[in-house]
Write a protein that holds these residues in place. Structure first.
Motif, PDB file in Angstrom:
ATOM      1  N   PHE A  22      31.953   2.405  58.792  1.00  0.00           N
ATOM      2  CA  PHE A  22      32.800   2.486  57.601  1.00  0.00           C
ATOM      3  C   PHE A  22      32.211   3.428  56.548  1.00  0.00           C
ATOM      4  CE2 PHE A  22      34.875  -1.899  58.458  1.00  0.00           C
ATOM      5  CZ  PHE A  22      35.814  -1.297  59.279  1.00  0.00           C
ATOM      6  N   ALA A  23      30.889   3.449  56.416  1.00  0.00           N
ATOM      7  CA  ALA A  23      30.258   4.370  55.467  1.00  0.00           C
ATOM      8  C   ALA A  23      30.489   5.816  55.896  1.00  0.00           C
ATOM      9  CB  ALA A  23      28.762   4.079  55.357  1.00  0.00           C
ATOM     10  N   GLY A  24      30.346   6.076  57.193  1.00  0.00           N
ATOM     11  CA  GLY A  24      30.598   7.421  57.700  1.00  0.00           C
ATOM     12  C   GLY A  24      32.036   7.848  57.473  1.00  0.00           C
ATOM     13  N   CYS A  25      32.961   6.955  57.757  1.00  0.00           N
ATOM     14  CA  CYS A  25      34.377   7.283  57.550  1.00  0.00           C
ATOM     15  C   CYS A  25      34.699   7.469  56.074  1.00  0.00           C
ATOM     16  CB  CYS A  25      35.267   6.195  58.151  1.00  0.00           C
ATOM     17  SG  CYS A  25      35.353   6.277  59.961  1.00  0.00           S
ATOM     18  N   THR A  26      34.129   6.641  55.227  1.00  0.00           N
ATOM     19  CA  THR A  26      34.367   6.786  53.793  1.00  0.00           C
ATOM     20  C   THR A  26      33.865   8.141  53.309  1.00  0.00           C
ATOM     21  OG1 THR A  26      34.140   4.395  53.516  1.00  0.00           O
ATOM     22  CG2 THR A  26      33.978   5.738  51.527  1.00  0.00           C
ATOM     23  N   GLY A  27      32.695   8.534  53.747  1.00  0.00           N
ATOM     24  CA  GLY A  27      32.154   9.840  53.370  1.00  0.00           C
ATOM     25  C   GLY A  27      32.989  10.988  53.903  1.00  0.00           C
TER      26      GLY A  27
END
Length: 127
Positions: free
Chosen positions: A31-36
């Motif tokens: 989720f952090a990767g996708c948010t970024g």
């Protein structure tokens, strides 16, 4: 360093920085990767005056909400760090895709950026 070589190095760095962090919970890293990545896409759309910006802003908000819901307080700094790394890596990929001079690298960056965003969209039930 030649311009082509610089762009190639940027593309490789962008790809390597977007890999999930091992110390974080796997779901939080996804989720952090996708948010970024979606943040980078949204900012790129704003800069390019694209109609996609509003859609990407809504998508980014969905990932921020999911990420906030699953991030334990003790991992908040690490998750934010990974989110920023993913955003910078994706932004570099978008820069290569938009302004690169080597057609092969431009094509590769375009495909990788689109693939990563599609993978993120596929995580959501309503996409």
């Amino acid at each position: 360093m030649s311009r082509k070589r610089t762009i190639a190095v940027q593309a490789l760095v962008a790809l390597s920085l977007s890999a999930p962090a091992m110390a974080m919970d796997n779901l939080a890293s996804v989720f952090a990767g996708c948010t970024g990545r979606i943040s980078a896409e949204m900012e790129h759309a704003w800069l390019m005056n694209s109609d996609r910006a509003d859609d990407l802003e809504g998508l980014r908000l969905q990932f921020v909400t999911l990420l906030d819901a699953i991030t334990p307080p003790e991992q908040a700094r690490q998750v934010l760090h990974f989110r920023i790394e993913a955003k910078l890596a994706h932004a570099a990929m978008l820069t290569t895709a938009t302004f690169g001079t080597d057609p092969r690298l431009v094509h590769m960056a375009q495909n990788q950026a689109a693939l990563r965003v599609r993978d993120c969209r596929n995580l959501l039930l309503d996409s």
